[in-house]
Motif scaffolding. Structure first.
Motif, PDB file in Angstrom:
ATOM      1  N   SER A 100       0.802  -1.233   0.000  1.00  0.00           N
ATOM      2  CA  SER A 100       0.000   0.000   0.000  1.00  0.00           C
ATOM      3  C   SER A 100       0.831   1.277   0.000  1.00  0.00           C
ATOM      4  O   SER A 100       0.409   2.295   0.538  1.00  0.00           O
ATOM      5  CB  SER A 100      -0.977   0.000   1.187  1.00  0.00           C
ATOM      6  OG  SER A 100      -1.858  -1.086   1.077  1.00  0.00           O
ATOM      7  N   LYS A 130      -7.752 -11.035  -4.159  1.00  0.00           N
ATOM      8  CA  LYS A 130      -8.519  -9.815  -4.439  1.00  0.00           C
ATOM      9  C   LYS A 130      -7.619  -8.588  -4.565  1.00  0.00           C
ATOM     10  O   LYS A 130      -7.855  -7.722  -5.407  1.00  0.00           O
ATOM     11  CB  LYS A 130      -9.559  -9.589  -3.347  1.00  0.00           C
ATOM     12  CG  LYS A 130     -10.629 -10.649  -3.326  1.00  0.00           C
ATOM     13  CD  LYS A 130     -11.578 -10.447  -2.165  1.00  0.00           C
ATOM     14  CE  LYS A 130     -12.459 -11.675  -2.027  1.00  0.00           C
ATOM     15  NZ  LYS A 130     -13.068 -11.739  -0.713  1.00  0.00           N
ATOM     16  N   ARG A 131      -6.602  -8.529  -3.742  1.00  0.00           N
ATOM     17  CA  ARG A 131      -5.669  -7.413  -3.788  1.00  0.00           C
ATOM     18  C   ARG A 131      -4.999  -7.359  -5.169  1.00  0.00           C
ATOM     19  O   ARG A 131      -4.870  -6.294  -5.760  1.00  0.00           O
ATOM     20  CB  ARG A 131      -4.634  -7.589  -2.678  1.00  0.00           C
ATOM     21  CG  ARG A 131      -3.594  -6.543  -2.610  1.00  0.00           C
ATOM     22  CD  ARG A 131      -2.583  -6.910  -1.494  1.00  0.00           C
ATOM     23  NE  ARG A 131      -1.860  -5.747  -1.116  1.00  0.00           N
ATOM     24  CZ  ARG A 131      -2.214  -4.878  -0.202  1.00  0.00           C
ATOM     25  NH1 ARG A 131      -3.313  -5.045   0.471  1.00  0.00           N
ATOM     26  NH2 ARG A 131      -1.486  -3.833   0.058  1.00  0.00           N
ATOM     27  N   HIS A 134      -7.587  -6.368  -7.981  1.00  0.00           N
ATOM     28  CA  HIS A 134      -7.767  -4.915  -7.931  1.00  0.00           C
ATOM     29  C   HIS A 134      -6.566  -4.204  -8.570  1.00  0.00           C
ATOM     30  O   HIS A 134      -6.728  -3.299  -9.387  1.00  0.00           O
ATOM     31  CB  HIS A 134      -7.937  -4.444  -6.481  1.00  0.00           C
ATOM     32  CG  HIS A 134      -7.694  -2.981  -6.304  1.00  0.00           C
ATOM     33  ND1 HIS A 134      -8.583  -2.020  -6.713  1.00  0.00           N
ATOM     34  CD2 HIS A 134      -6.623  -2.313  -5.796  1.00  0.00           C
ATOM     35  CE1 HIS A 134      -8.086  -0.819  -6.449  1.00  0.00           C
ATOM     36  NE2 HIS A 134      -6.900  -0.977  -5.904  1.00  0.00           N
ATOM     37  N   ASN A 138      -7.684  -2.249 -11.758  1.00  0.00           N
ATOM     38  CA  ASN A 138      -7.959  -0.857 -11.418  1.00  0.00           C
ATOM     39  C   ASN A 138      -6.731   0.054 -11.398  1.00  0.00           C
ATOM     40  O   ASN A 138      -6.870   1.261 -11.570  1.00  0.00           O
ATOM     41  CB  ASN A 138      -8.670  -0.781 -10.066  1.00  0.00           C
ATOM     42  CG  ASN A 138      -9.995  -1.502 -10.099  1.00  0.00           C
ATOM     43  OD1 ASN A 138     -10.734  -1.437 -11.076  1.00  0.00           O
ATOM     44  ND2 ASN A 138     -10.299  -2.218  -9.031  1.00  0.00           N
ATOM     45  N   ARG A 139      -5.575  -0.505 -11.157  1.00  0.00           N
ATOM     46  CA  ARG A 139      -4.365   0.324 -11.100  1.00  0.00           C
ATOM     47  C   ARG A 139      -3.565   0.273 -12.394  1.00  0.00           C
ATOM     48  O   ARG A 139      -3.088   1.292 -12.865  1.00  0.00           O
ATOM     49  CB  ARG A 139      -3.463  -0.109  -9.928  1.00  0.00           C
ATOM     50  CG  ARG A 139      -4.052   0.145  -8.564  1.00  0.00           C
ATOM     51  CD  ARG A 139      -4.004   1.587  -8.155  1.00  0.00           C
ATOM     52  NE  ARG A 139      -2.650   1.946  -7.762  1.00  0.00           N
ATOM     53  CZ  ARG A 139      -2.108   3.142  -7.957  1.00  0.00           C
ATOM     54  NH1 ARG A 139      -2.788   4.108  -8.497  1.00  0.00           N
ATOM     55  NH2 ARG A 139      -0.876   3.387  -7.596  1.00  0.00           N
TER      56      ARG A 139
END
Length: 181
Positions: A100, A130-131, A134, A138-139
Motif C-alpha cells: 500500500s 482480491k488485492r 484490484h 484498477n491500477r
C-alpha cells in the motif's frame, strides 16, 4: 491506498541474491493466502509454499528477473518474459511490509518503460487474490480475459499432483493489457 507512484528502481537479479529472491517471493505469496484463508488453507505447491521453488526458478531461467528497490532497500521482485511485441508478467511481488505504498504500481510502470516495444502484456493470478485483481484491473489497466478452473483448465499448465478433487487451487484469472501507442 496510496495513489501516487513510489520512487523505485528495478535492478537485475544477481546470482548471489537468487536464494533470497526465492524466499522473499514465497513469503509474499504465502502472505496473500494466509490473509485470505488463515491457517486453514492447504492448497500449497510444495512444503507449505503457495508457489514452488521450481516454479520460481523456472521463471527466472525463462525470463528477466529484477529486484524492486526503494531507497536502496529491497522491497520486492518481478520476472517478465518478452517475445517481440508480446510480454508476460510471470511474477510480481512486494514485501508485505511495504504494501500500500505504490511500489507495485511504480514497478509495473518501470517494466512498461523498459520494454516500450511490448504492445500486449499478459499475466495470471489466483482467484482469491482480491488485492492482485484490484491491482491489475484498477491500477495497471489490465482486463480479465479468462477464468481458468476445472471446466476451463489453463492450457499451459500440466496436471498438477497437488491439485485437490475440486480443482480449487487451479482457479486463476488471466489478464491482458493492450498498449495503444
Amino acid at each position: 491506498m496510496n495513489k501516487e507512484k513510489a520512487n523505485i528502481s528495478l535492478e537485475p537479479l544477481e546470482d548471489d541474491d537468487k536464494e533470497q529472491f526465492i524466499i522473499d517471493n514465497q513469503e509474499a505469496f504465502n502472505y496473500g493466502a494466509l490473509e485470505e484463508f488463515g491457517r486453514l488453507y492447504d492448497n500449497f505447491e510444495e512444503d507449505g509454499q503457495i508457489i514452488a521453488r521450481d516454479t520460481i526458478e523456472k521463471s527466472i531461467e525463462e525470463g528477466e528477473a529484477y529486484r524492486i528497490m526503494l531507497d536502496n532497500e529491497i522491497v520486492g521482485g518481478a520476472i517478465i518474459k518478452v517475445n517481440g511485441e508480446e510480454g508476460e508478467l510471470l511474477i510480481l511481488f512486494v514485501s508485505p511490509k511495504a504494501h500500500s505504498k505504490g511500489i507495485g504500481f511504480a514497478a509495473w510502470c518501470e517494466i512498461e518503460k523498459i520494454h516500450p516495444e511490448v504492445r500486449v502484456w499478459e499475466t495470471v493470478t489466483p482467484y482469491f487474490e482480491k488485492r492482485n485483481i484490484h491491482f491489475y484491473v484498477n491500477r495497471c489497466g489490465f482486463d480479465i480475459v479468462e477464468f481458468y478452473n476445472k471446466y476451463n483448465p489453463d492450457p499451459n499448465e500440466e496436471d498438477c499432483e497437488h491439485s485437490d478433487d475440486e480443482g480449487m487451487d487451479e482457479e486463476m484469472f488471466r489478464f491482458r493489457k493492450i498498449i495503444k501507442k
